[in-house]
Motif scaffolding. Structure first.
Motif, PDB file in Angstrom:
ATOM      1  N   ARG A  62     -34.035 -65.666 -36.917  1.00  0.00           N
ATOM      2  CA  ARG A  62     -34.222 -64.268 -36.515  1.00  0.00           C
ATOM      3  C   ARG A  62     -33.348 -63.894 -35.323  1.00  0.00           C
ATOM      4  O   ARG A  62     -32.931 -62.742 -35.190  1.00  0.00           O
ATOM      5  CB  ARG A  62     -35.696 -64.050 -36.162  1.00  0.00           C
ATOM      6  CG  ARG A  62     -35.990 -62.718 -35.505  1.00  0.00           C
ATOM      7  CD  ARG A  62     -37.416 -62.642 -34.997  1.00  0.00           C
ATOM      8  NE  ARG A  62     -37.663 -61.396 -34.295  1.00  0.00           N
ATOM      9  CZ  ARG A  62     -38.783 -61.116 -33.649  1.00  0.00           C
ATOM     10  NH1 ARG A  62     -39.778 -61.994 -33.638  1.00  0.00           N
ATOM     11  NH2 ARG A  62     -38.922 -59.964 -33.018  1.00  0.00           N
TER      12      ARG A  62
ATOM     13  N   THR B 260     -26.066 -57.607 -38.190  1.00  0.00           N
ATOM     14  CA  THR B 260     -27.439 -58.123 -38.129  1.00  0.00           C
ATOM     15  C   THR B 260     -27.739 -58.798 -36.791  1.00  0.00           C
ATOM     16  O   THR B 260     -28.762 -59.477 -36.657  1.00  0.00           O
ATOM     17  CB  THR B 260     -27.711 -59.122 -39.265  1.00  0.00           C
ATOM     18  OG1 THR B 260     -26.863 -60.276 -39.104  1.00  0.00           O
ATOM     19  CG2 THR B 260     -27.461 -58.485 -40.623  1.00  0.00           C
TER      20      THR B 260
ATOM     21  N   ARG C 176     -30.693 -54.130 -38.306  1.00  0.00           N
ATOM     22  CA  ARG C 176     -31.998 -54.754 -38.078  1.00  0.00           C
ATOM     23  C   ARG C 176     -33.110 -53.717 -38.205  1.00  0.00           C
ATOM     24  O   ARG C 176     -32.940 -52.551 -37.828  1.00  0.00           O
ATOM     25  CB  ARG C 176     -32.045 -55.383 -36.683  1.00  0.00           C
ATOM     26  CG  ARG C 176     -31.039 -56.490 -36.462  1.00  0.00           C
ATOM     27  CD  ARG C 176     -31.300 -57.700 -37.331  1.00  0.00           C
ATOM     28  NE  ARG C 176     -32.489 -58.429 -36.951  1.00  0.00           N
ATOM     29  CZ  ARG C 176     -32.495 -59.613 -36.329  1.00  0.00           C
ATOM     30  NH1 ARG C 176     -31.345 -60.199 -36.013  1.00  0.00           N
ATOM     31  NH2 ARG C 176     -33.624 -60.226 -36.039  1.00  0.00           N
TER      32      ARG C 176
ATOM     33  N   ALA D 112     -35.823 -56.194 -33.323  1.00  0.00           N
ATOM     34  CA  ALA D 112     -34.777 -56.787 -32.494  1.00  0.00           C
ATOM     35  C   ALA D 112     -34.542 -55.864 -31.299  1.00  0.00           C
ATOM     36  O   ALA D 112     -35.166 -54.805 -31.184  1.00  0.00           O
ATOM     37  CB  ALA D 112     -33.502 -56.975 -33.307  1.00  0.00           C
TER      38      ALA D 112
END
Length: 229
Positions: A6, A103, A111, A116
């Motif tokens: 992640r 990303t 995202r 995030a």
């Protein structure tokens, strides 16, 4: 230690600020910590911390991924814009369809909202870039405070925008020197600030800061960026 997928930066590697923030917590520093990334931090890979005097190294086997050590950080903040001015500056930025790392945990436009950092700054004047960050509960936190490694990530990516104001060429983080001064609260607006400090060939320098709505400085940083474009 393992960097979860992640928390990526460029595809297949960890976000530089996030990884630096994790390692910085292993260093006993009275002021700031400087973290130099030696190789792209691998994701979902067992890593270990090796101590070398006052410094800490993040290693994959015998390979040094990053090295953190105490540092002095001289810092002077520019005149602060208002939250409304910062919000308007970020809103004026064109859609980031050519983002080099879409990303990225720190600044990637692809995202999901809130999952995030999602940093986005716009130009306030000839020098200063600014935006508003309102961290939410999907980010790592404890006791209503954003985790330090996430704060480092929020100091990292914003400082790339003044270095590559048109979205390119792509830059990656080389060194981040930061000092956290006040907790970053969840569900509260914070100013994100960044400005360029200079460039020499493929290497560029910039600074960043996070300031809460009461004017308290939460964190400051200086970064060294390397152009890979």
């Amino acid at each position: 230690m393992k960097i979860a997928a992640r928390f990526n930066g460029p595809p297949g590697s960890g976000n530089g600020g996030y990884v630096a923030g994790l390692l910085a917590q292993e260093v006993d520093a009275g002021d700031a910590v400087s973290v130099r990334l030696r190789v792209p931090p691998p994701l979902e890979t067992p890593l270990h911390v090796h101590f070398d005097g006052a410094a800490a190294e993040l290693r994959e086997g015998d390979v040094v991924v990053a090295r953190a050590e105490p540092a002095d950080l001289e810092f002077e903040l520019p005149k602060l814009p208002s939250l409304d001015e910062a919000r308007a500056a970020a809103a004026a930025v064109p859609p980031r369809t050519e983002h080099p790392f879409p990303t990225c945990f720190g600044c990637g436009p692809d995202r999901p909202p809130g999952e995030a950092v999602g940093a986005l700054l716009g130009q306030v004047d000839d020098v200063l870039w600014a935006g508003v960050w309102r961290p939410g509960p999907l980010l790592p936190h404890e006791g209503g405070r954003v985790a330090p490694e996430v704060v480092w990530a929020a100091l990292d990516c914003p400082s790339a925008q003044p270095v590559a104001p048109d979205g390119g060429p792509a830059h990656v983080l080389g060194t981040l020197t930061a000092r956290l001064e006040h907790p970053v609260a969840l569900d509260a607006d914070h100013l994100l600030l960044a400005w360029a400090l200079g460039r020499e060939g493929r290497k560029a320098w910039s600074a960043s800061a996070i300031v809460n709505s009461d004017g308290q400085v939460c964190g400051v940083a200086k970064a060294v960026w390397i152009s890979i474009g």
